[in-house]
Design a protein around this motif. Structure first.
Motif, PDB file in Angstrom:
ATOM      1  N   UNK A 174       8.836  89.895  44.435  1.00 34.84           N
ATOM      2  CA  UNK A 174       7.630  89.823  45.248  1.00 34.84           C
ATOM      3  C   UNK A 174       6.358  89.748  44.415  1.00 34.84           C
ATOM      4  N   UNK A 175       6.451  89.825  43.091  1.00 33.78           N
ATOM      5  CA  UNK A 175       5.273  89.814  42.220  1.00 33.78           C
ATOM      6  C   UNK A 175       4.590  88.465  42.252  1.00 33.78           C
ATOM      7  N   UNK A 176       3.323  88.447  42.672  1.00 34.98           N
ATOM      8  CA  UNK A 176       2.543  87.213  42.656  1.00 34.98           C
ATOM      9  C   UNK A 176       1.710  87.170  41.389  1.00 34.98           C
ATOM     10  N   UNK A 177       1.593  85.984  40.822  1.00 39.22           N
ATOM     11  CA  UNK A 177       0.800  85.742  39.625  1.00 39.22           C
ATOM     12  C   UNK A 177      -0.021  84.483  39.866  1.00 39.22           C
ATOM     13  N   UNK A 178      -1.266  84.492  39.424  1.00 43.91           N
ATOM     14  CA  UNK A 178      -2.114  83.297  39.522  1.00 43.91           C
ATOM     15  C   UNK A 178      -2.105  82.612  38.158  1.00 43.91           C
ATOM     16  N   UNK A 179      -1.680  81.360  38.127  1.00 45.20           N
ATOM     17  CA  UNK A 179      -1.669  80.588  36.892  1.00 45.20           C
ATOM     18  C   UNK A 179      -2.969  79.803  36.810  1.00 45.20           C
ATOM     19  N   UNK A 180      -3.713  80.007  35.732  1.00 43.89           N
ATOM     20  CA  UNK A 180      -4.955  79.257  35.526  1.00 43.89           C
ATOM     21  C   UNK A 180      -4.585  77.877  35.005  1.00 43.89           C
ATOM     22  N   UNK A 181      -4.997  76.839  35.728  1.00 40.44           N
ATOM     23  CA  UNK A 181      -4.683  75.458  35.347  1.00 40.44           C
ATOM     24  C   UNK A 181      -5.954  74.626  35.363  1.00 40.44           C
ATOM     25  N   UNK A 182      -5.955  73.555  34.589  1.00 40.70           N
ATOM     26  CA  UNK A 182      -7.109  72.657  34.568  1.00 40.70           C
ATOM     27  C   UNK A 182      -7.162  71.781  35.809  1.00 40.70           C
ATOM     28  N   UNK A 183      -6.019  71.555  36.435  1.00 46.40           N
ATOM     29  CA  UNK A 183      -5.961  70.731  37.628  1.00 46.40           C
ATOM     30  C   UNK A 183      -4.540  70.604  38.124  1.00 46.40           C
ATOM     31  N   UNK A 184      -4.397  70.048  39.303  1.00 45.20           N
ATOM     32  CA  UNK A 184      -3.075  69.805  39.873  1.00 45.20           C
ATOM     33  C   UNK A 184      -3.037  68.385  40.423  1.00 45.20           C
ATOM     34  N   UNK A 185      -1.848  67.837  40.486  1.00 48.60           N
ATOM     35  CA  UNK A 185      -1.672  66.492  41.033  1.00 48.60           C
ATOM     36  C   UNK A 185      -1.034  66.515  42.412  1.00 48.60           C
ATOM     37  N   UNK A 186      -0.545  67.677  42.835  1.00 49.68           N
ATOM     38  CA  UNK A 186       0.067  67.771  44.145  1.00 49.68           C
ATOM     39  C   UNK A 186       1.332  68.596  44.114  1.00 49.68           C
ATOM     40  N   UNK A 187       2.032  68.590  45.223  1.00 44.38           N
ATOM     41  CA  UNK A 187       3.285  69.315  45.369  1.00 44.38           C
ATOM     42  C   UNK A 187       4.392  68.300  45.568  1.00 44.38           C
ATOM     43  N   UNK A 188       5.488  68.485  44.867  1.00 42.20           N
ATOM     44  CA  UNK A 188       6.627  67.570  44.966  1.00 42.20           C
ATOM     45  C   UNK A 188       7.820  68.346  45.498  1.00 42.20           C
ATOM     46  N   UNK A 189       8.414  67.856  46.550  1.00 41.00           N
ATOM     47  CA  UNK A 189       9.632  68.448  47.106  1.00 41.00           C
ATOM     48  C   UNK A 189      10.810  67.594  46.646  1.00 41.00           C
ATOM     49  N   UNK A 190      11.890  68.270  46.247  1.00 35.29           N
ATOM     50  CA  UNK A 190      13.080  67.516  45.838  1.00 35.29           C
ATOM     51  C   UNK A 190      14.326  68.330  46.146  1.00 35.29           C
ATOM     52  N   UNK A 191      15.442  67.643  46.199  1.00 34.86           N
ATOM     53  CA  UNK A 191      16.715  68.313  46.437  1.00 34.86           C
ATOM     54  C   UNK A 191      17.250  68.854  45.118  1.00 34.86           C
ATOM     55  N   UNK A 192      18.131  69.807  45.215  1.00 36.04           N
ATOM     56  CA  UNK A 192      18.776  70.381  44.027  1.00 36.04           C
ATOM     57  C   UNK A 192      19.510  69.286  43.253  1.00 36.04           C
ATOM     58  N   UNK A 193      20.085  68.324  43.961  1.00 34.42           N
ATOM     59  CA  UNK A 193      20.839  67.251  43.326  1.00 34.42           C
ATOM     60  C   UNK A 193      19.944  66.327  42.496  1.00 34.42           C
ATOM     61  N   UNK A 194      18.674  66.222  42.861  1.00 33.21           N
ATOM     62  CA  UNK A 194      17.749  65.340  42.137  1.00 33.21           C
ATOM     63  C   UNK A 194      17.303  65.928  40.800  1.00 33.21           C
ATOM     64  N   UNK A 195      17.535  67.219  40.606  1.00 39.25           N
ATOM     65  CA  UNK A 195      17.094  67.906  39.382  1.00 39.25           C
ATOM     66  C   UNK A 195      18.140  67.771  38.279  1.00 39.25           C
ATOM     67  N   UNK A 196      17.683  67.354  37.119  1.00 36.00           N
ATOM     68  CA  UNK A 196      18.534  67.359  35.923  1.00 36.00           C
ATOM     69  C   UNK A 196      18.272  68.687  35.238  1.00 36.00           C
ATOM     70  N   UNK A 197      19.272  69.531  35.163  1.00 37.05           N
ATOM     71  CA  UNK A 197      19.088  70.881  34.640  1.00 37.05           C
ATOM     72  C   UNK A 197      18.746  70.866  33.147  1.00 37.05           C
ATOM     73  N   UNK A 198      17.885  71.783  32.761  1.00 35.73           N
ATOM     74  CA  UNK A 198      17.321  71.816  31.404  1.00 35.73           C
ATOM     75  C   UNK A 198      18.374  71.921  30.312  1.00 35.73           C
ATOM     76  N   UNK A 199      19.419  72.677  30.545  1.00 40.40           N
ATOM     77  CA  UNK A 199      20.400  72.874  29.469  1.00 40.40           C
ATOM     78  C   UNK A 199      21.073  71.578  29.044  1.00 40.40           C
ATOM     79  N   UNK A 200      21.050  70.561  29.909  1.00 41.08           N
ATOM     80  CA  UNK A 200      21.633  69.280  29.511  1.00 41.08           C
ATOM     81  C   UNK A 200      20.680  68.446  28.671  1.00 41.08           C
ATOM     82  N   UNK A 201      19.375  68.743  28.740  1.00 41.88           N
ATOM     83  CA  UNK A 201      18.378  67.974  28.002  1.00 41.88           C
ATOM     84  C   UNK A 201      17.692  68.807  26.924  1.00 41.88           C
TER      85      UNK A 201
END
Length: 112
Positions: A39-66
């Motif tokens: 439940x811990x909320x944190x505010x990330x300071x960013x210079x800007x955002x480009x939007x929100x992207x929704x994707x399925x689990x299948x569309x994600x290439x997991x980091x350990x493979x790359x």
């Protein structure tokens, strides 16, 4: 720290956290509020955002493979304008002083 709807939320600069030179604070900077762990909320300071992207689990290439040894990256997806890195916030924002932070936030909430 900031006050979000009556709750005290710590602000984290990812540049500082990752050991990069801190950028000057600007009125155009934005805060992205995330749930880092549980439940811990944190505010990330960013210079800007480009939007929100929704994707399925299948569309994600997991980091350990790359990026098998890259801390804080969950994976990547192909976006309309190129690859999008997905951060693993729980690992990226792992904080050894979680108890200290919880006590400080509780004390700040009790200040009148």
């Amino acid at each position: 720290v900031i006050n979000v709807q009556g709750a005290i939320v710590p602000v984290v600069s990812l540049q500082t956290y990752l050991g990069l030179p801190a950028a000057a604070v600007s009125v155009s900077d934005q805060l992205v509020i995330v749930r880092a762990s549980g439940e811990r909320r944190v505010a990330l300071a960013v210079n800007g955002t480009d939007g929100v992207v929704m994707c399925s689990e299948e569309a994600c290439i997991h980091a350990e493979t790359i990026f098998p040894h890259l801390e804080g990256v969950a994976g990547v997806i192909k976006g309309p304008d190129g690859m999008i890195m997905i951060s693993d916030l729980a690992r990226l924002l792992r904080f050894d002083g979680e108890e200290v932070l919880a006590e400080a936030l509780a004390a700040a909430e009790n200040v009148t």
